[in-house]
Design an enzyme around this catalytic site. Structure first.
Site, PDB file in Angstrom:
ATOM      1  N   SER A  36       0.811  -1.221   0.000  1.00 36.61           N
ATOM      2  CA  SER A  36       0.000   0.000   0.000  1.00 36.61           C
ATOM      3  C   SER A  36       0.842   1.268   0.000  1.00 36.61           C
ATOM      4  O   SER A  36       0.313   2.346  -0.213  1.00 36.61           O
ATOM      5  CB  SER A  36      -0.926   0.003   1.216  1.00 36.61           C
ATOM      6  OG  SER A  36      -0.171  -0.150   2.405  1.00 36.61           O
ATOM      7  N   ASP A 342      -3.764   8.194   7.260  1.00 37.91           N
ATOM      8  CA  ASP A 342      -4.956   7.411   7.625  1.00 37.91           C
ATOM      9  C   ASP A 342      -4.675   6.357   8.701  1.00 37.91           C
ATOM     10  O   ASP A 342      -5.429   5.420   8.858  1.00 37.91           O
ATOM     11  CB  ASP A 342      -5.529   6.719   6.377  1.00 37.91           C
ATOM     12  CG  ASP A 342      -4.562   5.695   5.779  1.00 37.91           C
ATOM     13  OD1 ASP A 342      -3.436   5.529   6.320  1.00 37.91           O
ATOM     14  OD2 ASP A 342      -4.931   5.050   4.780  1.00 37.91           O
ATOM     15  N   HIS A 345      -0.696   4.934   6.687  1.00 35.99           N
ATOM     16  CA  HIS A 345       0.056   5.541   5.584  1.00 35.99           C
ATOM     17  C   HIS A 345       0.305   7.016   5.836  1.00 35.99           C
ATOM     18  O   HIS A 345      -0.382   7.626   6.655  1.00 35.99           O
ATOM     19  CB  HIS A 345      -0.723   5.335   4.279  1.00 35.99           C
ATOM     20  CG  HIS A 345      -1.171   3.924   4.095  1.00 35.99           C
ATOM     21  ND1 HIS A 345      -2.470   3.511   4.315  1.00 35.99           N
ATOM     22  CD2 HIS A 345      -0.469   2.817   3.775  1.00 35.99           C
ATOM     23  CE1 HIS A 345      -2.558   2.201   4.115  1.00 35.99           C
ATOM     24  NE2 HIS A 345      -1.357   1.751   3.792  1.00 35.99           N
TER      25      HIS A 345
END
Ligand SMILES: *[C@@H]1O[C@H](CO)[C@@H](O)[C@H](O)[C@H]1NC(C)=O
Ligand SMILES: *[C@@H]1O[C@H](CO)[C@@H](O)[C@H](O)[C@H]1NC(C)=O
Length: 385
Positions: A36, A342, A345
């Site tokens: 991610s 978030d 990240h």
């Protein structure tokens, strides 16, 4: 008299052109692999049952794209910023890899990363009763996707060699999910620590494979200081102040991350011995990020370094029942004043600081800046003869 001014400005223009031409000649493509921290939109294309993951909802993407793209941030990721630094387009997600008529675009780079991806295959974890995962796509799968795609990107062995030779491969970050998902599925740090040598060896093996295939420059990012992430800080609160460092980060988690990074560097040293002509670049995003965590104000992060910009409340604004993008979560007004986006990240602004630290600062070994200047492809060809 009049002639002096135009000629000096002409010289300026020529120098500018030379430096642009130079930067562009540095790499002709960026190929990204990872999780991610790197995914530019692959995950949703793999979701078989049509569920839409939370990073496909606003406010993801708001800062740069004005809409969610599948990137786990408010804007661009490190791999995007690296590509732009070298004058290249953002590497597009590899799925769907229908290439007809698209060859020239994809010759400038492709991004194979998938949110949740781990270095080791799902089988390794299933054998150990670890099932908590977002995707079963591993680093091996991503490398295989690249190998499958390669023949359609170039037209002859010579052409393929030139493409590989001129490309920058960004392999990772990998490892974060190997550990995070194992922890979240209930395994203790004593179970997970022995995975670390296996994971770092697998990453080094992947570098070796890419170089054998013809890659000349491979950048391998470390894992981030996960103990400073709002997610970890929320999952593993401790009543004992000794569990936190002076920045408020969880010491045991950062020790786990540092151990990975230390072993990874040792493994990469072995790969360098096998391939002395390749540029095997360790990218220390751990310490590049640490510099930001240590002085967030210096970089304009007035919202602090630990609390997430976007989330569902709590001390670190991270709540698994209300993740960023989902109902119940709200976002700060100015993501560029936050380090953490978030929970897991970082914001584009934080990634920008890290990228600058890698490409212009001291956080890669060898230094990227010097590689581009002194190891131009001309020099390396001479070295090969
Ligand atoms: C991963 O594979 C296992 C079976 O091997 C399956 O049960 C699981 O649902 C898969 N996970 C994902 C996210 O595809
Ligand atoms: C987490 O989110 C849920 C669902 O929105 C909410 O009920 C709960 O109060 C939140 N927890 C915290 C600590 O804010």
């Amino acid at each position: 008299m009049a002639a002096a001014a135009p000629s000096s400005s002409l010289l300026g223009v020529l120098m500018l052109l030379a430096s642009i031409g130079y930067a562009a000649a540095c790499y002709s493509a960026v190929f990204g692999f990872g999780d991610s921290l790197t995914d530019a939109g692959n995950l949703i294309r793999l979701e078989p049952d049509g569920t839409v993951p939370h990073m496909y909802f606003p406010p993801y993407g708001e800062t740069y794209f004005d809409k969610p793209t599948g990137r786990c941030s408010d804007g661009r990721l490190i791999v995007d910023l690296i590509a732009q630094h070298y004058g290249l387009p953002l590497p597009p997600p590899s799925i769907p890899a229908s290439l007809e008529g698209d060859k020239n675009r994809l010759r400038a780079g492709v991004n194979f990363a998938v949110v949740g991806s781990r270095a080791l295959d799902a089988q390794f974890y299933e054998q150990r009763d670890i099932f908590d995962t977002v995707t079963n796509v591993s680093m091996t799968d991503q490398l295989n996707w690249f190998k499958e795609l390669l023949p359609s990107l170039c037209s002859s062995p010579h052409d393929c060699k030139e493409l590989l030779d001129g490309s920058l491969f960004v392999l990772g970050e990998f490892g974060g999910n190997d550990y995070t998902h194992s922890l979240l599925s209930g395994k203790g740090i004593n179970v997970i620590r022995p995975f670390i040598p296996i994971v770092t060896r697998a990453i080094a093996q992947a570098v070796h494979e890419l170089v054998e295939l013809g890659a000349r420059t491979v950048m391998i990012p470390s894992v981030l200081p996960l103990g400073c992430a709002a997610s970890y800080l929320t999952y593993y609160p401790s009543p004992n102040p000794d569990d936190y460092d002076e920045l408020g980060c969880l010491i045991w988690v950062n020790e786990m991350a540092s151990y990975h990074n230390q072993l990874l560097q040792q493994q990469l040293a072995h790969v360098r011995e096998l391939h002395p002509y390749a540029n095997i670049v360790f990218a220390d995003i751990y310490n590049a990020a640490m510099e930001v965590y240590q002085g967030p104000d210096t970089y304009g992060f007035s919202g602090g370094a630990l609390r997430a910009c976007c989330g569902g409340g709590g001390p670190y604004n991270f709540n698994t029942s209300a993740q960023c993008g989902n109902e119940g979560a709200t976002a700060c007004d100015n993501p560029s004043s936050y380090v953490n986006w978030d929970g897991y990240h970082l914001t584009e602004a934080a990634y920008q600081c890290i990228t600058t630290g890698l490409l212009e600062g001291p956080y890669t070994y060898p230094r990227m800046k010097n590689l581009c200047r002194f190891d131009s492809r001309k020099t390396s060809r001479v070295a090969q003869i």
